[in-house]
Design an enzyme around this catalytic site. Sequence first.
Site, PDB file in Angstrom:
ATOM      1  CG  ASP A  13      38.863  42.173  35.595  1.00  0.00           C
ATOM      2  OD1 ASP A  13      39.877  41.037  35.486  1.00  0.00           O
ATOM      3  OD2 ASP A  13      38.806  43.031  36.195  1.00  0.00           O
ATOM      4  CE  LYS A  16      40.719  41.356  28.322  1.00  0.00           C
ATOM      5  NZ  LYS A  16      40.192  41.977  29.344  1.00  0.00           N
ATOM      6  N   GLY A  40      44.561  38.538  34.195  1.00  0.00           N
ATOM      7  CA  GLY A  40      44.142  37.359  34.508  1.00  0.00           C
ATOM      8  C   GLY A  40      43.046  36.824  33.776  1.00  0.00           C
ATOM      9  CG  HIS A  41      43.397  36.381  30.115  1.00  0.00           C
ATOM     10  ND1 HIS A  41      44.198  36.680  29.055  1.00  0.00           N
ATOM     11  CD2 HIS A  41      42.906  37.755  30.480  1.00  0.00           C
ATOM     12  CE1 HIS A  41      44.367  37.960  28.669  1.00  0.00           C
ATOM     13  NE2 HIS A  41      43.583  38.496  29.664  1.00  0.00           N
ATOM     14  CD  GLN A 222      46.518  44.602  31.387  1.00  0.00           C
ATOM     15  OE1 GLN A 222      47.293  44.843  30.296  1.00  0.00           O
ATOM     16  NE2 GLN A 222      46.826  43.757  32.224  1.00  0.00           N
TER      17      GLN A 222
END
Length: 434
Positions: A13, A16, A40-41, A222
């Site tokens: 988080d 990225k 989750g991006h 991650q």
Amino acid sequence: MSNVVVVGAQWGDEGKGRIVDWLAEKADIVARYNGGHNAGHTLVVDGRTYKLALLPSGVVRGKLGVIGNGVALDPEALLAEIGRMAALGVHVTPDVLRIAETATLVLPVHRAIDAAQERLRAKPLGTTLRGIGPAYEDKVGRRGLRVCDLAEPELLAAKLDVLLEHHNAWLRGLGLEPFQREPMLSDLLAMAPKILPFKARVWQLLDDAHSSGKRVVFEGSQAVMLDVDWGSYPYVTSSSTIAAGAASGAGIAASKLGRVLGVSKVYATRVGEGPFTSEVDGALGDLLRQRGGEYGVNTGRPRRCGWLDTVQLRQSSKVAGIDLLALTKLDVLDGFDSVYLCVGYELDGERIDYMPASDAEQQRLQPVLRRFDGWQRTTRGVRSYSELPPQAAALIEAIEQEVGIAVAMVTTGPERDDAIVLRPPFEDADGRKV
Ligand code: IMP
């Protein structure tokens, strides 16, 4: 050398997705190499927010996206995400997405096992419950299903039987409902014609791209502290998140990876359980969470918040091969009277400058904090270093010194160009800069 690997340098988080989005504009291909829809991006493009889980971040801008063999691919989740993107006007066709034929499949049984394993643990790991860990267990257990198996219905059925025989013994032993081959097999066969057009020899595609001078961004999911080898085990994910993972998880020589850009917030967050030495509880932690919008992109879980840990960042940078840093969310620290960096640890009364391997020792660490004056002026949207309040510049310089790695960019807001670029990460041997 024209490629860049983007690695999360903390616990995930770090932002990225937006860094990859920024790099993607100057690249030809964005390749995912690890994780699955546990990631989750978030990207904000022209004021519109895109939340991606499995799709490489470049797809929003029409860049060729690649899902490498190291990714755990849930076909149901992928098709749902493609549908969500279509509703936002982004059409993900085989022209813009290629999936490694050897990527491991995440199945409904893996989700059920993930949940059952969490329930059984005396101390749950706080997984995303997406079935990622159990799918990777099947991969290394050599009973996993892969994307290419979707093209062979008979083989798929036989492999599914072997996989279910293994898991059902465990589920029955615990008095849990075993999984039947149907409807899982018919669901997979129904999804196969939608997934197979994306199937590709990704290793060859990347090799050809490299030979013809194309530029690839490898998008890590991650982060180092969640790496199965280098993270705070067992509170980790089940894949290789570091730069070396990009080579094995995408199918490209390590020597062709290029620069490694580690992404870190100017503070720290962690989701799920596990040691977090610089964690800040109470009102200050709540303030960081609220200012930073620190809630899981796909799970909605509140993130634990704390100060940037430069000991962790220095060690993570070494094992992950990070040679440049991107610092994100500087504007979240606007308005604090004081800000801190964790610059050392105390373990049982002794000062140490490394993160110990033992879970028990990690839990006993006390942070050694260094205080910095905060700043009251906003840094939101600032794009030039000279416009930063001197206190913010001092913090960035201290991070560089403590970690021992140059800062390539600092982000100051959610839009792609809300950033101060100090050293362009793409710099070729011939001096070509982007
Ligand atoms: P899993 O990857 O679902 O098995 O979860 C293992 C650990 O990794 C848990 O602590 C999760 O919260 C964490 N994790 C997995 N994916 C992400 C991510 O994208 N961001 C932050 N933490 C993650």
